[in-house]
Design a protein around this motif. Structure first.
Motif, mmCIF file in Angstrom:
data_model
loop_
_atom_site.group_PDB
_atom_site.id
_atom_site.type_symbol
_atom_site.label_atom_id
_atom_site.label_comp_id
_atom_site.label_asym_id
_atom_site.label_seq_id
_atom_site.Cartn_x
_atom_site.Cartn_y
_atom_site.Cartn_z
ATOM 1 N N MET A 189 7.449 -4.866 11.674
ATOM 2 C CA MET A 189 7.650 -5.937 10.699
ATOM 3 C C MET A 189 9.102 -5.978 10.237
ATOM 4 O O MET A 189 9.690 -4.946 9.955
ATOM 5 N N THR A 190 9.669 -7.175 10.196
ATOM 6 C CA THR A 190 11.026 -7.364 9.687
ATOM 7 C C THR A 190 10.937 -7.499 8.165
ATOM 8 O O THR A 190 10.111 -8.257 7.663
ATOM 9 N N VAL A 191 11.750 -6.727 7.469
ATOM 10 C CA VAL A 191 11.636 -6.667 6.007
ATOM 11 C C VAL A 191 12.992 -6.921 5.353
ATOM 12 O O VAL A 191 14.004 -6.373 5.777
ATOM 13 N N MET A 192 13.004 -7.755 4.333
ATOM 14 C CA MET A 192 14.210 -7.908 3.521
ATOM 15 C C MET A 192 13.801 -7.791 2.063
ATOM 16 O O MET A 192 12.931 -8.507 1.589
ATOM 17 N N THR A 193 14.401 -6.839 1.359
ATOM 18 C CA THR A 193 14.044 -6.665 -0.039
ATOM 19 C C THR A 193 15.265 -6.639 -0.943
ATOM 20 O O THR A 193 16.291 -6.048 -0.594
ATOM 21 N N VAL A 194 15.147 -7.309 -2.070
ATOM 22 C CA VAL A 194 16.161 -7.221 -3.114
ATOM 23 C C VAL A 194 15.761 -6.048 -3.993
ATOM 24 O O VAL A 194 14.585 -5.902 -4.323
ATOM 25 N N THR A 195 16.697 -5.202 -4.363
ATOM 26 C CA THR A 195 16.340 -4.082 -5.229
ATOM 27 C C THR A 195 17.517 -3.524 -6.012
ATOM 28 O O THR A 195 18.654 -3.577 -5.575
ATOM 29 N N HIS A 196 17.212 -3.006 -7.207
ATOM 30 C CA HIS A 196 18.188 -2.259 -7.992
ATOM 31 C C HIS A 196 18.039 -0.775 -7.714
ATOM 32 O O HIS A 196 18.882 0.026 -8.089
ATOM 33 N N ASP A 197 16.894 -0.426 -7.130
ATOM 34 C CA ASP A 197 16.491 0.969 -7.039
ATOM 35 C C ASP A 197 17.038 1.619 -5.765
ATOM 36 O O ASP A 197 16.703 1.222 -4.655
ATOM 37 N N GLN A 198 17.852 2.628 -5.944
ATOM 38 C CA GLN A 198 18.441 3.300 -4.782
ATOM 39 C C GLN A 198 17.391 3.937 -3.884
ATOM 40 O O GLN A 198 17.587 4.066 -2.683
ATOM 41 N N ARG A 199 16.272 4.341 -4.509
ATOM 42 C CA ARG A 199 15.233 4.949 -3.675
ATOM 43 C C ARG A 199 14.641 3.931 -2.704
ATOM 44 O O ARG A 199 14.246 4.260 -1.591
ATOM 45 N N VAL A 200 14.550 2.688 -3.161
ATOM 46 C CA VAL A 200 14.057 1.617 -2.288
ATOM 47 C C VAL A 200 15.091 1.343 -1.199
ATOM 48 O O VAL A 200 14.779 1.312 -0.011
#
Ligand code: ATP
Ligand code: MG
Length: 239
Positions: A189-200
């Protein structure tokens, strides 16, 4: 999978995205980071066709979505893209299960029976079968977010878009969601996520850092144990 060519976006006369270009390949896992207000959500909505752009174009599997009419574009989004938001955005008067199958019933690509079957399989996989018939107020934030991943996957999308998927979760629930995303990505699966979290972001293979509506830096990370450290060093350098 996704080719972003010199896109810009303004709200009224205010530029929010300026001349952004990059590519996402099939099987990529991309995290978008950056300060609050830098344009991360706007970027996600612009490249997934949820929001219009002022200039440039977006090609999804070679098809320009920037010139599509709304009806065609909604159908395209419904069948090809899965979306997960910070606050699950489920309908209050439906059970968890009905929320999950809803985009499947709307898309009508398959029989209701097949959609129900896949919903059950997805819920089992996310370990939330037991909350099927519950109301969305009767489940934890982590369960709700796993349910919204099930919903995003119901039409077998080509790509998953997530905006702060763990923003409202505690660390245990964050880990569960991250394990699921990593699993899905490992399966292709191709995934694009916006995040503030460095763990993510540390689970991603590529991190794009946005500042003032522009790509300030981007970096690819090899999948390995000390990736979190590597990401941390990089962020210290560029932020
Ligand atoms: N509908 C809108 N109308 C006018 N301005 C908007 C609109 N949506 C966003 N903006 C502005 O565009 C800029 C980028 O917003 P965006 O929501 O993309 O930021 P973000 O990086 O996702 O921030 P956060 O980390 O806080 O979610 C901000 O200055 C915001 O105020
Ligand atoms: Mg945002």
């Amino acid at each position: 999978m996704l080719k972003i060519e010199k896109i810009s976006k303004s709200f009224k006369a205010l530029p929010v995205l300026e001349d952004i270009s990059f590519e996402i390949k099939k099987g990529d896992f991309v995290a978008v980071m950056g300060p609050s207000g830098s344009g991360k959500s706007t970027l996600l909505y612009s490249i997934s066709g949820m929001d219009s752009i002022s200039a440039g174009q977006v090609l999804f599997e070679g098809v320009s979505i920037s010139t599509m009419q709304e009806a065609e574009l909604s159908r395209f989004r419904l069948t090809k893209m899965g979306f997960v938001f910070q606050n699950a955005q489920m309908l209050k008067n439906l059970s968890i299960f009905d929320n999950i199958i809803l985009p499947g019933l709307v898309a009508k690509k398959e029989s209701a029976e097949a959609i129900r079957k896949r919903a059950s399989a997805l819920m089992k996989r996310m370990e939330i079968e037991e909350i099927q018939s519950r109301d969305i107020r009767e489940v934890s934030g982590g369960q709700l977010q796993r349910a919204s991943i099930c919903r995003a996957m119901i039409n077998n999308p080509a790509m998953l878009f997530l905006d702060e998927p763990t923003g409202a979760l505690n660390s245990g629930a964050t880990d569960q969601v991250l394990a699921i995303l990593e699993d899905l990505n490992r399966e292709g699966m191709t995934v694009m996520t916006v995040t503030h979290d460095q763990r993510v972001a540390a689970r991603a293979k590529k991190v794009i850092y946005i500042r003032d509506g522009q790509i300030a830096a981007s970096k690819e990370f090899a999948v390995r144990a000390d990736r979190e450290r590597e990401l941390d060093d990089w962020l210290r350098e560029i932020v």
